[in-house]
Each structure stands twice: as structure tokens, then as C-alpha cells.
Write a protein that holds these residues in place. Structure first.
Motif: not given
Ligand code: FMN
Length: 319
Positions: A249-265
Motif C-alpha cells: 500500500r505504501s509503494g515500498e513493495v510495488p506490484i506487477i499485475g499479470i493475468g488475462g490482460i487483453s484490452r486497455w481497460q
């Protein structure tokens, strides 16, 4: 707005939040082919390699891929030429990309992870590698083949071992498996072990049966599901880590989100859930222009909203 797509992962500035998802664009070869038609590099913020192992691996028996209605199942089995080949023949080609490079690493023991990480760190004389992404979804041979990532104690030890054996300039990303009840448990373990960044999710376990032969379709029986079907799962896991883990939450450990992305939304959703950047895999098997299209779509959204992407990180939590 200039630099509207720019994000920071720890000390690394990326011109775009879009990254390749490991295993879906080879080590350099597949991106090179697409780049010849100018299709991808200008949209990417970082390149993540296919999984590398200490020794060469032939991978699993065929079939290795099965289509589903909303994604694919794969059981490639980490086929690759091994780390020596990667260092001698492939790594220099990544220099041409002028992008941060994350090398995805897999091993079947804690010591194996340590040795692999040390080898990469010691042999990266041109300092091409920005960081390592630890794939804790691979099977723990000593424990009968269950994924390391389901055991928080092992996750912490793997991350600690890798951190202890690499050059301090290299970032460590821990890539989590969704095949657990509570993703925040391995996420906290990775943070305890010293991870700089978290990435999630790897594939969701599944299978397919051939109704003609009446046998499992994949040579390995079990495969990993990816593609649009798993987007709500990945999105929830990013949201859950951002909500419940103070370092995320503080940004100290950023998250890379992965899984099923196929559109800009989908990208905007992941960022609003708490991701700082995103990985895209399966959808670019279907649409080679997906990175460019998504980049354009997100950029247009930001200009309509008159904001920078970094201002949207975790905004879905402001209730
Ligand atoms: C063919 C294939 C190979 C993959 N190989 C790896 C790998 O070597 N290491 C890894 O951490 N993840 C690997 N993955 C998982 C992806 O990086 C990603 O986490 C997953 O596919 C979900 O993203 P997507 O739905 O955008 O594909 C692989 C996925 C696919 C489809």
C-alpha cells in the motif's frame, strides 16, 4: 500530458507500465521478429524473459498447449537451453531493446535458485540485467513436486538466498502462484525474505480431456490456465495484497499485475487495484498488435481523465 504513461518500479523508471509476461516472448527471438514490423518496443516499459534454469531442459511431453474457450492451458515444462547458453548466446541481444530487462528464473531446490542467481549476477559483465524474477510456481522436487510458492517458509528462504547471492544493484521480483487460498501469505513471506517487488499471478492449475481418446489431453495431464479467463483472479489478488499488506500500500513493495490482460481497460483495472505495472502474455499470441493497441487505449484514457497513470495506482481503494 508528457510522460503520462511513466511509472517507477523501485529505482527504475519505465516509459510505460506494459511488460511482457515471462515465457510468452522467448528470450529475445520472438520480440525481435515482431519488432521488425515496428509493432512492440515503443509500447513496452520492460522486457521479462522466458524462464531460465541452471541446466538445459527439454520440457514436458506433448501436447503442451490446449485451447480453452477463454484462454489456454500450457505445460511447457520450462524448456530452455540453460543459463550458460543464455549468457553466451542470448543476453547480448537484449541490449538492442534499450529496455530494463528482468530474467525469470526457475529451479527445483533452494540451492538451485541460489546457484542460478549467482551465475547470472557473476556473468552479467555488461550489466544488462535489471533484475531477476523468481518463479516460485515451479515444482519442488524434494517435496514431491508441489510448487514452492504454496509454502511460505520456502518462499522466504528462496528469496533470501537469491538476494544474498546477487549484485545489490539487481532488483528481485517474486512471482506468486495463484494456486493458494490466501495470496497475502506467500506475498508477506516474500517481503520477509527481502523481495523488492511482487508480481502476480502465474497460471491457474487446470486440465482438459480428449473425448475421443478419453484421456487427458496434455502430456503432463495438469497444465496452467492463462488468458482472459483468469483476469478476475489476478485482479483480486493484486487488490487483496494492496489492501492488506502495508508495504504494498505504501509503494515500498510495488506490484506487477499479470493475468488475462487483453484490452486497455484491463490495464486500468489492474492499476486501480494497486498494480504499478502489468505483464501481458497469452493475449499477444492472439493479437500481435495488442501492446500497441493497449498502449494507445490507456494513453487516450489518461488524456481524457487529465491524469498520469501513476496517480491511479490503488485508487479503487479510496472508498
Ligand atoms: C506458454 C507459456 C509459458 C510460460 N512460461 C513461464 C515461465 O517460464 N516463467 C513464469 O514465471 N511464467 C510463465 N508463464 C506464465 C505467464 O508469465 C503469466 O504469468 C500467465 O500466463 C498469466 O498471464 P496471461 O494471462 O497474460 O498469459 C507462461 C505462460 C504461458 C502461456
Amino acid at each position: 500530458m508528457k510522460h503520462a504513461m511513466q511509472v517507477r518500479i523501485k529505482n527504475i523508471t519505465m516509459k510505460s507500465p506494459l511488460m511482457t509476461a515471462s515465457g510468452t516472448s522467448g528470450h529475445a527471438n520472438e520480440i525481435e521478429i515482431l519488432e521488425k514490423s515496428g509493432r512492440i518496443l515503443s509500447s513496452l516499459g520492460a522486457f521479462v524473459t522466458k524462464g531460465v534454469t541452471l541446466e538445459p531442459k527439454e520440457g514436458n511431453r506433448e501436447f503442451r498447449i490446449a485451447e480453452t474457450r477463454t484462454g489456454i492451458l500450457n505445460s511447457i515444462g520450462l524448456q530452455n537451453e540453460g543459463v550458460k547458453y543464455f549468457i553466451q548466446q542470448e543476453i547480448h541481444r537484449l541490449l538492442n531493446f534499450d529496455l530494463p530487462v528482468f530474467v525469470n528464473i526457475s529451479a527445483d531446490s533452494i540451492e538451485g535458485f541460489g546457484d542460478l542467481a549467482a551465475y547470472l549476477s557473476d556473468h552479467d559483465s555488461a550489466q544488462i540485467i535489471t533484475g531477476l524474477e523468481i518463479n516460485v510456481s515451479c515444482p519442488n522436487i524434494k517435496k514431491g513436486g508441489t510448487a514452492f510458492g504454496t509454502d511460505p517458509e520456502l518462499v522466504e528462504r528462496i528469496v533470501g538466498t537469491v538476494k544474498g547471492r546477487i549484485d545489490s544493484r539487481m532488483l528481485v521480483i517474486t512471482k506468486l502462484t495463484p494456486n493458494v487460498t490466501d495470496i497475502t501469505i506467500p506475498a508477506r513471506a516474500a517481503i520477509q525474505g527481502g523481495t523488492d517487488v511482487l508480481s502476480m499471478i502465474n497460471t491457474v492449475r487446470g486440465m482438459a480431456i480428449d473425448i475421443q481418446t478419453r484421456k487427458p489431453l496434455l502430456g503432463n495431464i495438469i497444465g496452467g490456465l492463462s488468458g482472459p479467463a483468469i483476469k478476475p483472479v489476478g485482479l483480486f489478488m493484486v487488490y487483496d495484497c494492496f489492501r492488506r499488506i502495508p508495504e504494498c500500500r505504501s509503494g515500498e513493495v510495488p506490484i506487477i499485475g499479470i493475468g488475462g490482460i487483453s484490452r486497455w481497460q484491463d490495464v486500468v483495472e489492474y492499476i486501480l487495484a494497486g498494480a504499478t505495472a502489468v505483464g501481458i502474455g497469452t493475449s499477444w499470441f492472439v493479437n500481435p498488435d495488442v501492446f500497441r493497441e493497449i498502449h494507445q487505449g490507456v494513453q487516450a484514457y489518461l488524456s481524457r481523465a487529465k491524469c498520469m497513470i501513476s496517480e491511479l495506482i490503488g485508487k479503487a481503494h479510496d472508498l
